[in-house]
Design an enzyme around this catalytic site. Sequence first.
Site, PDB file in Angstrom:
ATOM      1  N   GLY A 127       1.167  -1.507  -0.246  1.00  0.00           N
ATOM      2  CA  GLY A 127       0.221   0.272  -0.064  1.00  0.00           C
ATOM      3  C   GLY A 127       0.498   1.009   0.289  1.00  0.00           C
TER       4      GLY A 127
ATOM      5  CD  GLU B  59      -5.090   0.325   4.915  1.00  0.00           C
ATOM      6  OE1 GLU B  59      -4.272   0.479   4.850  1.00  0.00           O
ATOM      7  OE2 GLU B  59      -6.311   0.815   4.752  1.00  0.00           O
TER       8      GLU B  59
ATOM      9  CG  ASP C 120       0.918  11.538   1.235  1.00  0.00           C
ATOM     10  OD1 ASP C 120       0.537   9.920   1.513  1.00  0.00           O
ATOM     11  OD2 ASP C 120       0.837  11.664   2.950  1.00  0.00           O
TER      12      ASP C 120
HETATM   13  N1  HPA Z   1      -2.349   8.825   6.159  1.00  0.00           N
HETATM   14  C1  HPA Z   1      -3.210   8.099   6.600  1.00  0.00           C
HETATM   15  N2  HPA Z   1      -2.998   7.217   6.022  1.00  0.00           N
HETATM   16  C2  HPA Z   1      -2.592   7.364   4.574  1.00  0.00           C
HETATM   17  C3  HPA Z   1      -1.665   8.633   4.102  1.00  0.00           C
HETATM   18  C4  HPA Z   1      -2.061   9.757   5.044  1.00  0.00           C
HETATM   19  O1  HPA Z   1      -1.597  11.042   5.139  1.00  0.00           O
HETATM   20  N3  HPA Z   1      -1.281   9.288   2.935  1.00  0.00           N
HETATM   21  C5  HPA Z   1      -1.159   7.760   2.618  1.00  0.00           C
HETATM   22  N4  HPA Z   1      -1.931   6.616   2.741  1.00  0.00           N
END
Ligand code: HPA
Length: 233
Positions: free
Chosen positions: A90, A182, A205
């Site tokens: 993921g 998760e 990110d």
């Molecule tokens: N928060 C939670 N889950 C995530 C994020 C996030 O900023 N980016 C990718 N999965």
Amino acid sequence: MNSIHLEAKPGDIAETVLLPGDPLRAKHVAETLLDDAVCYNRVRGMLGFTGYYQGHRVSIQGTGMGMGSTSIYVNELINTYKVKNLIRVGTCGTIQEHINLGQVLLAMSASGDSDANRLYFKGMHYAATADFDLLMKAYEVANQLNIKTYQGPIFSTNTFYDNVPNRWDIWKKHGILGVEMETQILFTLAKRFGVKALSILTVSDNIITGEASSIQDREQSYTDMMKIALGLA
Ligand code: HPA
């Protein structure tokens, strides 16, 4: 017999299952990286496929987002379909400055805010950890493929939109590399039922700066992560 949320027949699902949150990602990987892939689940659109990667039988099953949805599929895969290796694939947001977008993390442990764990462990804090064999093997496969990885702790949250100022400061200070939604429940359930689990994440990110990767960058790093995961089959 099938389970409540999966319509697969016994034997339809391989012993090793990759778990993306997005069911369409499962479909894409099945179509582009697996041979002879067959779709075994369409219930609730949570697609699951079984096929072959370099001759090894492997499945890929969407979980949906968050620990509530994930725990349903993980429970049923383990208890009804006797799956033995569960590998989340993921994305996560990083909270560390030294980690760049597109990098791949191998989660050694998952702290988090799962209420299921709070209830189950009566308010104590269970340290949810990856399976060492899978972790070591993933590290070796990544090295063979010349893919740089970071190993370390991550955090799983059930609230994507939290609006809490400075929420991540203390977790950053304690070495958390990435935040996703998760892994904590996946690791906990795998240990509870005596099977193996790992979580491989690409950084999509940076939660602190708000920087997000482009679609092209995401595609490349996602493929890297997928090759590591499929190498475990
Ligand atoms: N928060 C939670 N889950 C995530 C994020 C996030 O900023 N980016 C990718 N999965």
